[in-house]
Design an enzyme around this catalytic site. Structure first.
Site, short mmCIF file in Angstrom:
data_model
loop_
_atom_site.label_atom_id
_atom_site.label_comp_id
_atom_site.label_asym_id
_atom_site.label_seq_id
_atom_site.Cartn_x
_atom_site.Cartn_y
_atom_site.Cartn_z
N ASP A 40 -3.69 2.70 3.41
CA ASP A 40 -5.02 2.36 2.91
C ASP A 40 -5.23 2.95 1.54
O ASP A 40 -5.02 4.14 1.31
CB ASP A 40 -6.14 2.83 3.85
N ASP A 510 -7.55 -45.72 29.52
CA ASP A 510 -8.01 -47.11 29.44
C ASP A 510 -9.53 -47.14 29.44
O ASP A 510 -10.17 -47.10 30.49
CB ASP A 510 -7.45 -47.91 30.61
N HIS A 515 -14.56 -51.55 33.09
CA HIS A 515 -14.43 -50.67 34.25
C HIS A 515 -15.61 -49.70 34.40
O HIS A 515 -15.61 -48.88 35.30
CB HIS A 515 -13.12 -49.88 34.14
N ILE A 530 -15.03 -53.26 37.61
CA ILE A 530 -13.91 -53.24 38.57
C ILE A 530 -12.99 -52.05 38.29
O ILE A 530 -12.99 -51.48 37.21
CB ILE A 530 -13.09 -54.55 38.51
N GLY A 533 -6.39 -51.82 37.50
CA GLY A 533 -5.22 -52.16 38.32
C GLY A 533 -4.27 -50.98 38.43
O GLY A 533 -3.72 -50.69 39.50
P1 NAI Z 1 -12.65 -2.96 6.25
O1 NAI Z 1 -13.24 -2.94 4.88
O2 NAI Z 1 -13.21 -2.04 7.25
O3 NAI Z 1 -11.09 -2.72 6.16
C1 NAI Z 1 -10.31 -3.16 5.10
C2 NAI Z 1 -9.49 -2.01 4.63
O4 NAI Z 1 -8.55 -2.47 3.64
C3 NAI Z 1 -10.32 -0.93 3.97
O5 NAI Z 1 -10.11 0.29 4.62
C4 NAI Z 1 -9.84 -0.89 2.53
O6 NAI Z 1 -9.82 0.40 1.96
C5 NAI Z 1 -8.44 -1.47 2.66
N1 NAI Z 1 -7.96 -2.03 1.42
C6 NAI Z 1 -8.65 -2.79 0.54
N2 NAI Z 1 -7.87 -3.13 -0.49
C7 NAI Z 1 -6.66 -2.57 -0.28
C8 NAI Z 1 -5.43 -2.58 -0.97
N3 NAI Z 1 -5.31 -3.21 -2.13
N4 NAI Z 1 -4.39 -1.94 -0.44
C9 NAI Z 1 -4.52 -1.25 0.73
N5 NAI Z 1 -5.66 -1.22 1.45
C10 NAI Z 1 -6.71 -1.88 0.94
O7 NAI Z 1 -12.75 -4.46 6.76
P2 NAI Z 1 -12.34 -5.15 8.12
O8 NAI Z 1 -13.49 -5.92 8.59
O9 NAI Z 1 -11.70 -4.22 9.06
O10 NAI Z 1 -11.27 -6.22 7.61
C11 NAI Z 1 -9.91 -6.23 7.92
C12 NAI Z 1 -9.34 -7.57 7.57
O11 NAI Z 1 -9.93 -8.58 8.40
C13 NAI Z 1 -9.57 -8.03 6.16
O12 NAI Z 1 -8.43 -8.70 5.70
C14 NAI Z 1 -10.72 -9.00 6.27
O13 NAI Z 1 -10.73 -9.94 5.21
C15 NAI Z 1 -10.42 -9.63 7.61
N6 NAI Z 1 -11.58 -10.25 8.24
C16 NAI Z 1 -12.55 -9.47 8.82
C17 NAI Z 1 -13.62 -10.07 9.44
C18 NAI Z 1 -14.62 -9.26 10.16
O14 NAI Z 1 -15.46 -9.86 10.87
N7 NAI Z 1 -14.59 -7.94 10.07
C19 NAI Z 1 -13.80 -11.53 9.42
C20 NAI Z 1 -12.70 -12.24 8.87
C21 NAI Z 1 -11.64 -11.60 8.28
#
Ligand code: NAI
Length: 735
Positions: A40, A510, A515, A530, A533
């Site tokens: 991260d 069908d 039918h 009907i 068949g």
């Molecule tokens: P989040 O923001 O909690 O987690 C994303 C993490 O990626 C963060 O900790 C951030 O520091 C890290 N990050 C960002 N840029 C980075 C980079 N260049 N290199 C390394 N780490 C990086 O968000 P969440 O919700 O957990 O999202 C996770 C994934 O799921 C994302 O790809 C998001 O687009 C996708 N997503 C999430 C949805 C949701 O409902 N939470 C919906 C659809 C997709």
């Protein structure tokens, strides 16, 4: 008995695992034995700033006794991210591309930077980390990759043009990696999650965020990364405890081009309803599947043979039957895809009921003997013929409202599978001049995905008013009906149809309003709609199989019938049967009025197959496994009391049962394991498995839940008891 999913000895890399979804995956992988790289960058949600969020996750894992290291590189430095896994743990087995940021703007306001940054992190980041991991996975012939897309990419979402584009790009990447990776056991799937996280906290109310826990997404990710999971190239929506698979759906389409003629926008407009009609659709899942139809069409159109169009400019429609011209015409192959649901719906449509013996194997996909009624084999031909009806075939005068189904022949070359995509090759074999009408013989061959022939149908359709064209009165191409013997029937089955029989049957393909729609039926001269068949036909063949083949679908070879008088839904069918060797002649009547609805009919059964003999064969792995188990339980006192159940094991090879074993841990104090069915009481639980899978199941290499879900292990009876086998397996795990 279900062995838990474990990742001991494997290395998992989760990008963006400092919080949100990634953190939930990292913790869960570590808890189940994996060494985890917690990547991260630690930035804010727009990609700015840095923090050491990954450290906290690593600390949490280590505090619980797990193994993890942090990595703070951006996914844009994919090599460095993967190097951390190699430096610390020596390998990389699992990669979850999860890192993500948002830069939401309405489309007009998106800057170059908004666009590029989103693409760099999501799409390019997924590419770079995966590319760095790929050669290592390839070398070790194992890899599991998860890509993360979004509903915004799949469906579009206001203010997220940059994000949607990058996210759907990831799906395309995943689809191709699935194709390229498969031969090295590198499997790649994509998820579109929905979870409460900092990315969603501004767009969702707090109570919803609380309900959408990352932990409700995590189990799918772990399952897809399990060694025994063979899924690849798939897309899932997942969240709140719900998981669903998505796929593409394509209409049957329309051919709007003709040889030697310009293809115009008006051709498109005139065929628009057909182009966009999903009534008949397929679900191509590979480029090959998608393009085969088009390739064939190109050949056909350019040879001047295909003229399927609704265009009024058609000049090839015929006023007179010309059998030779029709026979030389090549019709494009069509596809027919079906699954277990279609098979069950069809079985219900032809009156299969839970009242009947053996019903489970036709109506429940979880039954260990689940199989397809042979007459389901008419459906592919039926769908192929619909294409012909909408084709303007030179020399064929076909007026849809004047068509009657005259006769049907069906032959199966292998039992039908519960799901398949069949390619149908259809040919008009001949046209017979019957004076009052023309009898057109359609031959349809259906082939499975491997190109093996599955079924042959001959449908004879009578076109009222199209006769007297100077044609011949019979044809060698016609498969004849056969009269039944003159003696009293050897067997009779009487069964009522349901008043809703046609309403159910039509859902199998069908949809002729005749039918179901009273006013349409009235126009056609019937007091009420009907029955089809082919529905009475299905009833009758079921009667034959029930009476003479013990409902064993593998005994079916072929059937021929002539449709004579209509049946109304709710009427009672009586099938009289005569056995002459392997041929069962039959006639089906309507009890209420004595009308004969099916005549000249017969079913040919295959030669009696030799009954399965218990094979005490040394080449079965299961023999040595059970014999060894039988020896070992003697030295495990108290084990029987702990399990206290009788298990019957049916061992199969190539789909046939080759051995049976009883594990009786109930009848005697120390338990007993022997070959054959239970000697004393009935089994509490029956398990069916292929000989080659038994050892893997016992040693936990094939987790029981996975074996069950994938159909490798079938369980009948008290399923809960099957879990107790885990105790027995632990004792035997050194087998
Ligand atoms: P989040 O923001 O909690 O987690 C994303 C993490 O990626 C963060 O900790 C951030 O520091 C890290 N990050 C960002 N840029 C980075 C980079 N260049 N290199 C390394 N780490 C990086 O968000 P969440 O919700 O957990 O999202 C996770 C994934 O799921 C994302 O790809 C998001 O687009 C996708 N997503 C999430 C949805 C949701 O409902 N939470 C919906 C659809 C997709």
């Amino acid at each position: 008995m279900a062995a838990p999913i474990r990742f001991d000895g494997l290395v998992a890399l989760v990008t963006g695992a400092g919080g949100g979804l990634g953190k939930a995956y990292a913790l869960a992988f570590a808890e189940r034995g994996a060494s985890v790289v917690v990547n991260d960058l630690g930035g804010d949600i727009h990609g700015g700033g840095r923090s050491k969020a990954a450290d906290k996750v690593v600390d949490e894992i280590r505090a619980k006794g797990g193994k993890a290291v942090a990595n703070y590189d951006s996914v844009e430095d994919g090599d460095k991210v993967v190097q951390t896994a190699l430096d610390n743990f020596g390998r990389i087995d699992i990669l979850v591309n999860n890192a993500g940021i948002l830069r939401d703007r309405s489309f007009a306001r998106i800057s170059d930077q908004d666009w590029d940054l989103i693409h760099r992190v999501h799409l390019r980041g997924s590419f770079l980390v995966t590319r760095a991991a790929w050669p290592h996975m390839k070398k070790q012939n194992f890899g599991r990759i998860i890509m993360t897309t979004s509903a915004a990419g799949i469906y579009g979402n206001f203010g997220q043009a940059n994000y949607s584009a990058a996210k759907l790009g990831i799906l395309g990447l995943s689809n191709t990696l699935a194709v390229e990776g498969e031969k090295n056991n590198i499997l790649c799937n994509t998820i579109a999650p929905m979870a409460g996280s900092r990315l969603t906290e501004t767009v969702m109310p707090p109570d919803i965020i609380g309900a959408l826990k990352p932990d409700y997404v995590m189990p799918l990710v772990l399952f897809l990364c399990d060694k025994s999971c063979q899924e690849t190239g798939s897309l899932y929506e997942v969240g709140a405890g719900w998981i669903a698979k998505l796929r593409w759906e394509r209409t049957k389409g329309a051919i709007v081009r003709r040889q030697g003629q310009a293809m115009t926008p008006e051709n498109v407009r005139d065929n628009w309803d057909k182009i966009t009609d999903f009534t008949e659709s397929d679900n191509p899942s590979t480029v090959q599947e998608s393009s085969v139809l088009m390739m064939n069409l190109v050949k056909e159109i350019d040879s001047g043979r295909t003229v399927r169009t609704n265009s009024t400019s058609s000049n090839s429609s015929s006023d007179r039957m010309d059998p030779e011209l029709v026979k030389s015409y090549k019709i494009s192959p069509s596809m027919f895809t079906y699954n277990e649901r279609d098979v069950i719906l069809y079985a219900l449509g032809i009156g299969m009921s839970t009242r009947e013996e053996n019903y489970l194997k036709f109506l429940y996909e979880g039954s260990d003997e689940f199989c397809v009624l042979p007459t389901f084999g008419v459906l592919p031909s039926f769908s192929a013929m619909r294409a012909v009806f909408t084709t303007d075939i030179p020399g064929l005068k076909q007026d849809l409202v004047k068509i009657l189904h005259g006769e049907q022949y069906l032959e199966l070359f292998q039992p039908l599978k519960p799901m398949a995509t069949l390619t149908n090759r259809i040919k008009i074999a001949d046209i017979v001049d019957k004076g009052s009408g023309a009898l057109v013989l359609y031959n349809i061959e259906s082939f499975d995905e491997k190109g093996e022939k599955v079924a042959f149908n001959q449908s004879s359709l009578f076109i009222v008013g199209s006769g007297n064209f100077g044609g011949k009165r019979t044809s060698d191409a016609m498969i004849p009906t056969v009269d039944h013997p003159k003696r009293r029937p050897d067997a009779t089955v009487t069964e009522s149809t349901n008043v809703d029989q046609a309403a159910i049957f039509r859902l199998s393909g069908d949809r002729n309003p005749l039918h179901i729609d009273p006013s349409f039926a009235a126009m056609a001269g019937f007091q009420t709609p009907i029955l089809h068949g082919l529905c009475s036909f299905g009833f009758a063949v079921r009667h034959v199989l029930q009476q003479f083949a013990n409902n064993d679908v593998t005994k079916f070879k072929c059937v021929k019938v002539r449709f004579s008088k209509p049946v109304l839904p709710g009427q009672t069918l009586q099938t009289d049967m005569w056995k002459e060797g392997n041929r069962i002649h039959f006639v089906t009547k309507v009890v209420e009025n004595g009308n004969v609805s099916l005549t000249g009919a017969y079913v040919d059964l295959k030669e009696e197959s030799t009954p399965v003999t218990k094979q005490v064969s040394t080449d079965l792995q299961s023999t040595s496994i059970f014999e060894e188990m039988a020896r070992r339980i003697k030295s495990s006192p108290g084990l029987a009391a702990k399990i206290n159940a009788i298990f019957q094991w049916n061992i199969t090879k190539g789909g046939n049962q080759v051995a049976q074993w009883t594990v009786d841990m109930k009848t005697s104090k120390n338990g007993e394991i022997y070959q054959g069915e239970p000697k004393v009481k009935k089994a509490d639980c029956t398990l069916t498995i292929d000989d080659s899978n038994l050892r893997d199941l016992l040693t936990g290499k094939l987790p029981a839940a996975q074996a069950f879900m994938s159909g490798k292990l079938k369980i009948k009876g008290n399923m809960m008891l099957a879990q107790k086998l885990g105790t027995l397996f632990q004792e035997q795990s050194k087998l």
